[in-house]
Each structure stands twice: as C-alpha cells, then as structure tokens.
Scaffold this motif. Structure first.
Motif, short mmCIF file in Angstrom:
data_model
loop_
_atom_site.label_atom_id
_atom_site.label_comp_id
_atom_site.label_asym_id
_atom_site.label_seq_id
_atom_site.Cartn_x
_atom_site.Cartn_y
_atom_site.Cartn_z
N LYS A 41 0.82 -1.22 0.00
CA LYS A 41 0.00 0.00 0.00
C LYS A 41 0.85 1.27 0.00
O LYS A 41 0.32 2.37 0.02
CB LYS A 41 -0.93 -0.01 1.23
CG LYS A 41 -1.92 -1.17 1.19
CD LYS A 41 -2.71 -1.27 2.47
CE LYS A 41 -3.43 -2.62 2.54
NZ LYS A 41 -3.81 -2.98 3.91
N ARG A 52 -2.43 -2.21 -5.73
CA ARG A 52 -1.84 -2.51 -4.41
C ARG A 52 -1.83 -4.02 -4.13
O ARG A 52 -2.18 -4.48 -3.03
CB ARG A 52 -2.58 -1.76 -3.30
CG ARG A 52 -2.77 -0.29 -3.68
CD ARG A 52 -3.05 0.61 -2.53
NE ARG A 52 -4.25 0.26 -1.78
CZ ARG A 52 -4.68 0.94 -0.72
NH1 ARG A 52 -4.00 1.99 -0.31
NH2 ARG A 52 -5.75 0.59 -0.08
N VAL A 54 0.52 -7.77 -5.08
CA VAL A 54 1.67 -8.39 -5.73
C VAL A 54 1.14 -9.56 -6.56
O VAL A 54 0.06 -10.08 -6.26
CB VAL A 54 2.72 -8.88 -4.68
CG1 VAL A 54 3.37 -7.71 -4.00
CG2 VAL A 54 2.14 -9.87 -3.69
N1 LIG Z 1 -5.31 -11.40 -9.87
C1 LIG Z 1 -4.09 -10.96 -9.25
C2 LIG Z 1 -4.19 -11.23 -7.77
C3 LIG Z 1 -3.08 -10.57 -7.00
C4 LIG Z 1 -3.29 -10.76 -5.50
O1 LIG Z 1 -4.40 -11.03 -5.04
N2 LIG Z 1 -2.20 -10.66 -4.74
C5 LIG Z 1 -2.29 -10.84 -3.30
C6 LIG Z 1 -1.32 -11.87 -2.82
S1 LIG Z 1 -1.64 -13.44 -3.55
C7 LIG Z 1 -1.98 -9.53 -2.62
O2 LIG Z 1 -1.14 -8.78 -3.04
N3 LIG Z 1 -2.69 -9.25 -1.51
C8 LIG Z 1 -2.47 -8.07 -0.74
C9 LIG Z 1 -3.70 -7.61 -0.04
O3 LIG Z 1 -4.71 -8.33 -0.06
O4 LIG Z 1 -3.64 -6.53 0.53
C10 LIG Z 1 -2.90 -11.71 -9.86
O5 LIG Z 1 -3.11 -12.83 -10.32
O6 LIG Z 1 -1.79 -11.17 -9.92
#
Ligand SMILES: N[C@@H](CCC(=O)N[C@@H](CS)C(=O)NCC(=O)O)C(=O)O
Length: 214
Positions: A41, A52, A54
C-alpha cells in the motif's frame, strides 16, 4: 527481470514457477504484505501497481507488468518453451478453465484483503474467517477434482505441465496451511505430489524464498 512479490503470495508463487520452468533468471524484491500495514500500500509500490497487489514483474527494459496470468502469458510469448498453454485450441481452453477456476474464482475471495475486511470492518471472528476459507476452498476443490476426471494425466491436463498446474499448486499450499483435509481430493493430491517433485516447483515454494518467515 525483477519480481516484486511476497513468499506466501499465491499469485507471486505462480509467476515464480513459470520463471523457473522457462529458466529465466530473476531477482526477487520482497514486498511484505503485513509489515507496517502492508508494503503493497506504500506510495512507492503503487507506482508499480495501482491495485496494491503483488506480484509485479519489471522487465530488463524497465516495463512493469501486473496480474500473474498476464505476466505468465508474456513470459510464454517471450520464451515459448516449455509450452505452458497447449497449441491445440481445445486443450488450451481446458487448461485456461482449470487455471481460472483457481486464480479467478477461488484465490480472490480468500485473498488477504478480503479476510482482513471480514475480521476488521465486518467484525467477524477468526472462526468465521476459517469457516469462510474452508467453505470456498471446498466448493472450488470439489469442482476441480471432478474436472480432472476428464482432463488429467500425470498432471492436470495430460502429461505435460501447464498453466493449470501452476495455478493449482499455490492453492493447495494455502489449503494445507489452513488445515483443509486434502484426502477428500485424491486426484488433486496425487497431481500435487507429482508437481512438487519437479525442481521448478521446489525452487518456487514459499519456504525457499529469501523473505520466507519474515
Ligand atoms: N489477480 C491478481 C491477484 C493478486 C493478489 O491477489 N495478490 C495478493 C497476494 S496473492 C496480494 O497482493 N494481496 C495483498 C492484499 O490483499 O492486501 C494476480 O493474479 O496477480
């Protein structure tokens, strides 16, 4: 290439597997999803990904790419071997169906920010959170298990590793972490065991990352 990610992020895990399968060297840049309210963030990271989330892949030319599946398709175009999406249109559709079951339908509703919203703004308990995870993983894995009857060989679709396997393994890792009984999904279990013996998958495991357990 530089991969901004987090050791336990399933979307980062997908990209790590793809980079390893294609033997593309890369540098890991850890983005801690919990520390200080979440480094994803920060203003600096939002320059790389306004969503925001990864992962972000930065190419040698300095371009930054988001969305793990878009990144993997970019890598596939750049380094076509080994193929992760079959050339045959029907087989390609089957691979994408399984990949999207995990990455588009399951992972987003069990993502960190959703779980944080449940226990934060919505004031739900950790038991409710666990119930939520078990419910949605159960639905998704039951359907996936059924699909494998038609598609599986050694791996999810036939005997070659595909994008479907890349999307499955991080969700199996998460399921085990949250205490899901994998014995209910024998085909998934068998395929996951075979995949987890491959060097590209072993090197991509969360515990093998520089930021593991931080
Ligand atoms: N659809 C996206 C999903 C990305 C995603 O959900 N990343 C999660 C980790 S797996 C994240 O950064 N979560 C941080 C949060 O929820 O604040 C992709 O495939 O890159």
């Amino acid at each position: 290439m530089k991969l901004y990610g987090y050791w336990r992020s399933s979307a980062s895990y997908r990209v790590r597997i793809a980079l390893n399968l294609k033997q593309i060297p890369y540098l890991t840049v850890p983005v801690h999803l919990l520390k200080d309210g979440g480094e994803q963030k920060s203003a600096a990271y939002q320059q790389l990904n306004p969503a925001r989330l990864v992962p972000t892949l930065v190419t040698p030319e300095g371009e930054h790419l988001n969305q793990s599946l878009a990144i993997i398709e970019y890598l596939e175009a750049l380094c076509p071997e080994p193929r992760l999406i079959p050339a045959d249109p029907l087989m390609a559709a089957r691979v994408r169906t399984l990949a999207l079951d995990m990455s588009a339908d399951l992972q987003p509703i069990t993502n960190l920010r959703i779980l944080q919203f449940l226990t934060g703004e919505l004031k739900q308990t950790d038991d409710v959170k666990l119930n939520w995870i078990h419910h949605w993983v159960g639905q998704a894995f039951t359907a996936f298990e059924q699909r494998l009857v038609d598609t599986a060989g050694r791996y999810c679709v036939g005997d070659e590793v595909t994008l479907a396997d890349i999307c499955l393994i991080p969700q199996v890792y998460n399921a085990e972490r949250f205490g899901i009984d994998m014995a209910k999904y024998p085909r998934i279990q068998q395929i996951a065991a075979a995949l987890n013996e491959l060097p590209a998958f072993i090197a991509a495991r969360p515990e093998a990352q520089v930021d593991a357990n931080t």
